[in-house]
Design a protein around this motif. Structure first.
Motif, PDB file in Angstrom:
ATOM      1  N   PHE A 262       0.846  -1.194   0.000  1.00 41.34           N
ATOM      2  CA  PHE A 262       0.000   0.000   0.000  1.00 41.34           C
ATOM      3  C   PHE A 262       0.882   1.245   0.000  1.00 41.34           C
ATOM      4  N   ASN A 263       0.643   2.120  -0.967  1.00 39.48           N
ATOM      5  CA  ASN A 263       1.499   3.297  -1.151  1.00 39.48           C
ATOM      6  C   ASN A 263       0.616   4.533  -1.262  1.00 39.48           C
ATOM      7  N   GLN A 264       0.434   5.253  -0.150  1.00 36.85           N
ATOM      8  CA  GLN A 264      -0.443   6.420  -0.157  1.00 36.85           C
ATOM      9  C   GLN A 264       0.060   7.536  -1.071  1.00 36.85           C
ATOM     10  N   PRO A 265       1.377   7.835  -1.106  1.00 32.17           N
ATOM     11  CA  PRO A 265       1.821   8.885  -2.033  1.00 32.17           C
ATOM     12  C   PRO A 265       1.516   8.568  -3.496  1.00 32.17           C
ATOM     13  N   GLU A 266       1.374   7.279  -3.841  1.00 32.90           N
ATOM     14  CA  GLU A 266       0.994   6.912  -5.208  1.00 32.90           C
ATOM     15  C   GLU A 266      -0.499   7.051  -5.458  1.00 32.90           C
ATOM     16  N   GLY A 267      -1.265   7.255  -4.381  1.00 30.33           N
ATOM     17  CA  GLY A 267      -2.706   7.409  -4.525  1.00 30.33           C
ATOM     18  C   GLY A 267      -3.519   6.212  -4.105  1.00 30.33           C
ATOM     19  N   ASP A 268      -2.895   5.188  -3.500  1.00 31.47           N
ATOM     20  CA  ASP A 268      -3.648   4.027  -3.032  1.00 31.47           C
ATOM     21  C   ASP A 268      -4.657   4.437  -1.961  1.00 31.47           C
ATOM     22  N   LEU A 269      -5.809   3.746  -1.944  1.00 31.20           N
ATOM     23  CA  LEU A 269      -6.876   4.050  -0.990  1.00 31.20           C
ATOM     24  C   LEU A 269      -7.532   2.760  -0.504  1.00 31.20           C
ATOM     25  N   PHE A 270      -8.140   2.827   0.675  1.00 26.95           N
ATOM     26  CA  PHE A 270      -9.001   1.772   1.172  1.00 26.95           C
ATOM     27  C   PHE A 270     -10.453   2.186   0.953  1.00 26.95           C
ATOM     28  N   GLN A 271     -11.308   1.191   0.754  1.00 31.29           N
ATOM     29  CA  GLN A 271     -12.746   1.462   0.668  1.00 31.29           C
ATOM     30  C   GLN A 271     -13.496   0.466   1.544  1.00 31.29           C
TER      31      GLN A 271
ATOM     32  N   ASP B 121      -3.313  -6.694   7.580  1.00 33.00           N
ATOM     33  CA  ASP B 121      -1.859  -6.560   7.747  1.00 33.00           C
ATOM     34  C   ASP B 121      -1.328  -5.717   6.593  1.00 33.00           C
ATOM     35  N   VAL B 122      -0.839  -4.516   6.911  1.00 33.85           N
ATOM     36  CA  VAL B 122      -0.354  -3.592   5.875  1.00 33.85           C
ATOM     37  C   VAL B 122       1.136  -3.331   6.046  1.00 33.85           C
ATOM     38  N   THR B 123       1.853  -4.309   6.588  1.00 36.66           N
ATOM     39  CA  THR B 123       3.295  -4.146   6.797  1.00 36.66           C
ATOM     40  C   THR B 123       3.979  -3.724   5.500  1.00 36.66           C
ATOM     41  N   GLY B 124       4.819  -2.711   5.604  1.00 40.78           N
ATOM     42  CA  GLY B 124       5.477  -2.163   4.417  1.00 40.78           C
ATOM     43  C   GLY B 124       4.761  -0.976   3.833  1.00 40.78           C
ATOM     44  N   ILE B 125       3.644  -0.566   4.455  1.00 44.20           N
ATOM     45  CA  ILE B 125       2.878   0.563   3.955  1.00 44.20           C
ATOM     46  C   ILE B 125       3.754   1.805   3.819  1.00 44.20           C
ATOM     47  N   GLN B 126       3.557   2.527   2.745  1.00 44.66           N
ATOM     48  CA  GLN B 126       4.248   3.800   2.537  1.00 44.66           C
ATOM     49  C   GLN B 126       3.276   4.904   2.923  1.00 44.66           C
ATOM     50  N   PHE B 127       3.511   5.514   4.087  1.00 41.37           N
ATOM     51  CA  PHE B 127       2.616   6.564   4.556  1.00 41.37           C
ATOM     52  C   PHE B 127       2.889   7.872   3.816  1.00 41.37           C
ATOM     53  N   GLY B 128       1.853   8.692   3.711  1.00 44.23           N
ATOM     54  CA  GLY B 128       2.006  10.031   3.167  1.00 44.23           C
ATOM     55  C   GLY B 128       2.318  11.020   4.265  1.00 44.23           C
ATOM     56  N   SER B 129       2.372  12.291   3.905  1.00 46.00           N
ATOM     57  CA  SER B 129       2.775  13.327   4.857  1.00 46.00           C
ATOM     58  C   SER B 129       1.662  13.709   5.822  1.00 46.00           C
TER      59      SER B 129
ATOM     60  N   ALA C 160      -9.440  11.439   4.335  1.00 47.45           N
ATOM     61  CA  ALA C 160      -9.534  11.676   2.887  1.00 47.45           C
ATOM     62  C   ALA C 160      -8.317  11.183   2.136  1.00 47.45           C
ATOM     63  N   ASN C 161      -7.158  11.110   2.794  1.00 45.93           N
ATOM     64  CA  ASN C 161      -5.941  10.656   2.128  1.00 45.93           C
ATOM     65  C   ASN C 161      -5.824   9.135   2.076  1.00 45.93           C
ATOM     66  N   TYR C 162      -6.676   8.429   2.845  1.00 48.03           N
ATOM     67  CA  TYR C 162      -6.546   6.967   2.927  1.00 48.03           C
ATOM     68  C   TYR C 162      -7.815   6.200   2.598  1.00 48.03           C
ATOM     69  N   PHE C 163      -8.943   6.887   2.557  1.00 46.36           N
ATOM     70  CA  PHE C 163     -10.199   6.189   2.305  1.00 46.36           C
ATOM     71  C   PHE C 163     -10.976   6.884   1.190  1.00 46.36           C
ATOM     72  N   VAL C 164     -11.648   6.061   0.384  1.00 53.38           N
ATOM     73  CA  VAL C 164     -12.512   6.593  -0.664  1.00 53.38           C
ATOM     74  C   VAL C 164     -13.688   7.295  -0.017  1.00 53.38           C
TER      75      VAL C 164
END
Length: 392
Positions: free
Chosen positions: A302-311, A375-383, A388-392
């Motif tokens: 999961f890479n938030q800076p790339e625009g990944d989201l959870f729904q 389990d989201v181990t390895g997640i790339q968090f945003g700033s 709104a940055n993580y969920f649709v």
């Protein structure tokens, strides 16, 4: 001499000779015991010893006034503060009447450090590329022997950006070892700037000299393939991107492509990865990934800076990061996390070496059969950690 009536008295006292020992060498932040001595022609005279270790021309200081250690006695302990430096120190020897003062240098060698990164090497090329996921909470162990024979055994864990660092190292020979992550396969590891021997999750025979800065001791990992699908499960891999991958009720392995994919796991323990692009990890019901029955999904990149989201079925009211949580097991850790989590709220937290996302349903408190845990181990968090940055 002195004259008392018709009698003259003459003193034959001669000054003592001081010897401060040394010269001395010590590592930055360390200590060394000094070895002063003195000789006196007057054999029956008791000598006293006072030092000036901090260069303020005041001898014999103790306590808070003695910044490098108490300055009395033949063998005081000198405290090396910062290096590199050459520090002149002085010893004054007295027989009660006459004194002798001598100076000697203490050389302070700088300490060294070793550092690197643990990351998900998506293209398995041994290079930390932009956008590749950094892995937090990984245990790295430093062992070895200092040049003076002292054994070293230290551990640390990687930070949220995947980096680790061992500082205040003395000259010696060292080994760095990574504790292999559950849920990942070995990738390519890269020997750093001071050299060494590459092994399986190990860099050995790293020669460290005073003040050296060894960087780039990087451990690469690969997503671990899922087990063969159970009955009704499926393995799907997008050929390019822009696709919807939907699992079934078995154990699914769903891998996106380079574009913007929608990935929908089923009601079992699924392995999910977006692999580039702005992907949506969709959970039509929270119970598609739960602790009960060991049905926690693994989302590998999961890479938030790339625009990944959870729904999920609703937009969470709040999103938090609870940090590292202890507990006898995952359910116990979640019980602690949920102590301050409201209904229909979401939280990231770390338990052991793994990172998790959990979303509470409309009931207070953690329920292993109802609340989403992934389990989201390895997640790339945003700033910015916002809903709104993580969920649709």
């Amino acid at each position: 001499g002195n004259k008392d009536g018709n009698t003259l008295f003459y003193s034959n006292n001669e000054a003592p000779t001081a010897d401060a020992g040394g010269p001395y060498t010590v590592n930055e932040g360390g200590t060394i015991v000094l070895n002063g001595s003195g000789t006196d022609p007057n054999a029956n005279t008791t000598l006293t010893y006072a030092w000036d270790l901090d260069g303020d021309s005041v001898f014999g200081e103790t306590g808070v006034d003695a910044s490098r250690g108490d300055e009395t006695g033949q063998t005081p302990t000198f405290q090396a503060l910062t290096g590199p430096a050459t520090v002149p120190i002085s010893l004054r020897v007295s027989d009660g009447t006459l004194t002798d003062t001598v100076q000697v240098n203490v050389t302070i060698n700088p300490t060294a450090q070793l550092s690197g990164i643990t990351y998900l090497d998506a293209d398995d090329d041994g290079v930390v590329d932009a956008g590749e996921t950094r892995l937090a909470g990984i245990t790295i162990t430093l062992t070895g022997t200092e040049n003076n024979g002292t054994a070293v055994n230290r551990t640390t864990t990687t930070a949220t950006d995947g980096t680790y660092q061992f500082t205040n190292l003395f000259s010696g020979n060292y080994t760095l070892t990574e504790t292999q992550l559950t849920g990942f396969n070995d990738g390519m590891d890269t020997v750093g700037t001071l050299g060494g021997t590459l092994g399986n999750d190990v860099f050995s025979n790293i020669t460290v000299t005073a003040g050296a800065n060894g960087t780039g001791y990087n451990f690469g990992e690969q997503n671990k393939p899922a087990p063969a699908p159970a009955t009704g499960g499926t393995n799907l891999q997008a050929s390019s991107g822009g696709q919807t991958l939907t699992g079934t009720s078995g154990i699914n392995r769903l891998l996106g492509g380079a574009g913007n994919d929608i990935i929908v796991g089923g009601g079992n323990r699924d392995i999910l990865a977006g692999r580039g692009g702005a992907d949506i990890f969709q959970y039509p019901v929270l119970t598609d990934s739960i602790v009960d029955g060991n049905q926690v999904d693994i989302i590998g990149d999961f890479n938030q800076p790339e625009g990944d989201l959870f729904q999920v079925p609703f937009t969470p009211g709040n999103l938090f990061n609870a940090g590292l949580i202890g507990g006898a097991n995952l359910s116990a850790a979640l019980g602690t996390v949920y102590g301050s989590l409201g209904t229909q709220e979401a939280v990231f937290f770390q338990f052991g070496s793994r990172t998790y996302l959990s979303v509470n349903d409309s009931n207070a408190g953690f329920q292993s059969t109802n609340d989403l845990v992934a389990d989201v181990t390895g997640i790339q968090f945003g700033s910015s950690l916002t809903v709104a940055n993580y969920f649709v």
